[in-house]
Write a protein that holds these residues in place. Sequence first.
Motif, mmCIF file in Angstrom:
data_model
loop_
_atom_site.group_PDB
_atom_site.id
_atom_site.type_symbol
_atom_site.label_atom_id
_atom_site.label_comp_id
_atom_site.label_asym_id
_atom_site.label_seq_id
_atom_site.Cartn_x
_atom_site.Cartn_y
_atom_site.Cartn_z
ATOM 1 N N ILE A 1 0.666 -1.134 -0.061
ATOM 2 C CA ILE A 1 0.253 0.030 -0.060
ATOM 3 C C ILE A 1 0.858 1.446 -0.080
ATOM 4 N N SER A 2 1.879 1.132 0.757
ATOM 5 C CA SER A 2 2.609 2.535 1.211
ATOM 6 C C SER A 2 3.708 2.499 -0.070
ATOM 7 N N LYS A 3 4.046 1.494 -0.342
ATOM 8 C CA LYS A 3 5.371 1.604 -1.494
ATOM 9 C C LYS A 3 6.623 2.082 -0.742
ATOM 10 N N CYS A 4 6.470 1.829 0.603
ATOM 11 C CA CYS A 4 7.720 1.918 1.542
ATOM 12 C C CYS A 4 8.013 0.726 2.155
ATOM 13 N N ALA A 5 8.890 1.055 3.376
ATOM 14 C CA ALA A 5 9.200 -0.218 3.940
ATOM 15 C C ALA A 5 8.330 -0.390 5.051
ATOM 16 N N ALA A 6 8.065 -1.604 5.323
ATOM 17 C CA ALA A 6 7.367 -2.213 6.438
ATOM 18 C C ALA A 6 8.045 -2.494 7.595
ATOM 19 N N ILE A 7 7.840 -2.225 9.065
ATOM 20 C CA ILE A 7 8.527 -2.871 9.910
ATOM 21 C C ILE A 7 7.611 -3.565 10.808
ATOM 22 N N SER A 8 8.133 -4.563 11.415
ATOM 23 C CA SER A 8 7.179 -4.790 12.806
ATOM 24 C C SER A 8 8.037 -5.923 13.647
ATOM 25 N N THR A 9 7.616 -5.952 14.886
ATOM 26 C CA THR A 9 8.352 -6.756 15.733
ATOM 27 C C THR A 9 7.234 -7.728 16.291
ATOM 28 N N THR A 10 7.644 -9.191 16.606
ATOM 29 C CA THR A 10 6.730 -10.138 17.023
ATOM 30 C C THR A 10 6.574 -9.836 18.285
ATOM 31 N N PRO A 11 5.387 -10.187 19.034
ATOM 32 C CA PRO A 11 5.310 -10.001 20.485
ATOM 33 C C PRO A 11 6.351 -10.638 21.382
ATOM 34 N N ALA A 12 6.481 -9.696 22.426
ATOM 35 C CA ALA A 12 7.354 -10.405 23.702
ATOM 36 C C ALA A 12 6.727 -9.825 24.935
ATOM 37 N N ASP A 13 7.075 -10.748 25.797
ATOM 38 C CA ASP A 13 6.591 -10.221 27.003
ATOM 39 C C ASP A 13 7.437 -10.713 28.102
ATOM 40 N N SER A 14 8.067 -9.814 28.741
ATOM 41 C CA SER A 14 9.226 -10.074 29.859
ATOM 42 C C SER A 14 8.404 -10.714 30.908
ATOM 43 N N GLU A 15 7.020 -10.360 31.243
ATOM 44 C CA GLU A 15 6.407 -10.840 32.357
ATOM 45 C C GLU A 15 5.542 -11.984 31.920
ATOM 46 N N ALA A 16 5.871 -12.788 30.823
ATOM 47 C CA ALA A 16 5.017 -13.898 30.493
ATOM 48 C C ALA A 16 5.012 -15.189 31.591
ATOM 49 N N VAL A 17 3.986 -15.842 31.473
ATOM 50 C CA VAL A 17 3.844 -16.840 32.515
ATOM 51 C C VAL A 17 3.717 -18.149 31.608
ATOM 52 N N ILE A 18 4.315 -19.254 32.093
ATOM 53 C CA ILE A 18 4.398 -20.436 31.576
ATOM 54 C C ILE A 18 3.304 -21.152 31.754
ATOM 55 N N LYS A 19 2.398 -21.349 30.502
ATOM 56 C CA LYS A 19 1.223 -22.162 30.725
ATOM 57 C C LYS A 19 1.185 -23.594 30.538
#
Lengths: 344, 344
Positions: free
Chosen positions: B118-136
């Motif tokens: 759409i933008s004809k520019c560069a797209a950036i993204s970061t995958t989710p991360a969570d330093s407070e994640a609890v192990i399920k």
Amino acid sequence: MEMTERKNKILAAVVERYIQTGEPVGSKNLLDSLGLSVSSATVRNEMADLIDMGYLEQPHTSAGRIPSTAGYRYYVENLMTAYDMSPTEKKLIDIKLHETTGEPHAVLERAGNIIADISKCAAISTTPADSEAVIKRIELVPIGTHTAMVVMLTSFGILKTRVIRTDSEITLDIAETFYNIVKANFIGKPACDITIARIQTLALSLGEKALAMTPLLVVLSDLSKMTEKTELLLEGQTNLLGYKEYETNAFELMEFLRRSEPLNRIFTLEKNETGAPSVLIGKEQLYRELQNSTLIFSRYSIGGRQSGALGVVGPTRIDYARLIPCIRYISDVVGIILSDNAED
Amino acid sequence: MEMTERKNKILAAVVERYIQTGEPVGSKNLLDSLGLSVSSATVRNEMADLIDMGYLEQPHTSAGRIPSTAGYRYYVENLMTAYDMSPTEKKLIDIKLHETTGEPHAVLERAGNIIADISKCAAISTTPADSEAVIKRIELVPIGTHTAMVVMLTSFGILKTRVIRTDSEITLDIAETFYNIVKANFIGKPACDITIARIQTLALSLGEKALAMTPLLVVLSDLSKMTEKTELLLEGQTNLLGYKEYETNAFELMEFLRRSEPLNRIFTLEKNETGAPSVLIGKEQLYRELQNSTLIFSRYSIGGRQSGALGVVGPTRIDYARLIPCIRYISDVVGIILSDNAED
DNA sequence: TTTTAGCACTCAACACTATCGAGTGCTAAC
DNA sequence: GTTAGCACTCGATAGTGTTGAGTGCTAAAA
């Protein structure tokens, strides 16, 4: 006209000089780097012969010479002394590649980084794929009441996973049925056998369980399709921006490299029994977009069988002597790591 | 000096014109696209005022005007009428995003493709991360006698897997011990609790089983580290090569974008409660490498909680009116898909 | 007080020209 | 076969003139 020892020396010097500087090489200029005690006029005469023979080209009358595609080819096959990688260098590559998890994607990504770093060019690689893969194992890992992960392992050691959410609960009963179906129909069979048509037939015989099972089986078909499809990895594309040969048309080349079909085509078309990397130079190439570039690549083997490929793309004045052995070595190590990973 | 209605109109026209053409905008030239019946001289006077006020700049005396960083800022905040995405457009984006497997990496990659397109520019993204994640949940899936896959699911729905080969056989007994340890020590606890030190302590209490168990536990520590670390995704970098503002320094920007730390820093530093995308324009930015670019991004939420971010990078004359709503919408949809995926 | 026509001025872009120099091909002598 | 010498070629660079889009300023008109 025949190639003489002196012509060889001159051609080699021109190629090496041009690889270094990227500037057309003149006769006087060449005398320094040439171990011959002749005058520039003699060199000029010889270079004129080399033009007649098609090994050199002249951008314009008053400029030096640059190697033609044929010139590079002759250099690579007859004149080049391959760079001998030092044990330290090899060791470093080993370490970097072994740092990864051993999964194809991760190993090849790392290999690409190494290649991009050494070559200052773009690295390309394809993940292993096998159209004749046989299914070794399928697992259903429950994650939640309505969520599970399906794992498929094929003969190549290719492991594909997919998380799935279902409408109906994934009970023990469902899981058991799943394993029964899988064991009876898929284990030990070629991955390409798991088609949608096949699944539809299967579903018919499942009665009321069909509703819960079908999504799981469809995932299997997806996964088996994925084992046949390779993924193309690119690293260090931006390195190409540094070369003046790509000043105007970097975009075109980069867009071309992103398309996986033509590259896959090149990789699979190239027959090469020797184990040495394939070298495709400039105009030799099929695709117009690559005709002012050189492609050096090698197909790596998993369990003695050629699967994916890895290599480097750069201007025709790429450092052949350095990179050919380098690609060979990295391809070997990648093959070893992936074979190890594939073994049970 | 105060902004008048006419000054607003002129500034908006200059910005929009410059976004379209990339050429400095002159007074006469502007008259067409301006709904005012005044002469060019008047426009010039007004533009001179706008320069004094810091909203416009002049590349050189005899050239037209271009918006300054402050000009863009004023435009974005006061003048711009955000482009209203049509239902069809939204639907198309929905479909494309839902085509994916729902895993964060896949969804964000697809989102990047859409944005780049759409933008004809560069797209950036970061995958989710969570330093407070609890192990399920943690699973050990046997694959071979000496191979297994370890699966870790955290509260964010982040699923990480790792294949491991061990020296000692993975027996039922070992698997059982593994599950016991995991249940007693890790399930329900924060992921960051699984440290190497903790594992060493645990290993001491395992006696003869320590040898077989340690590698498995180390993998858990690796996986929990991975849940804390985000991955940076880039799409459509090559689009930037088409803009003349990046003719000379595309390399620098691209290299900068590859480094995840500064971008992560930008994403986390930016406080934004409104839900609208953050817009960082040119010189406003911390990093020199971005100062002739604009960054539009939005943090997407998983389960009501801001995690990763996605956005677009382009020249300062990026199409704000179009892209700000667009990024917002895509970010919302990505959030919904990933929240769904995270749910059990 | 605001607007505008008019005018002199500025400067990038372009085309043209001259000069320089690295490199050439050719020839005649070695 | 080799080489010194020389006229020649042509890209690169710098300097010059012209054009044109655009400006700022001023004085008159509104």
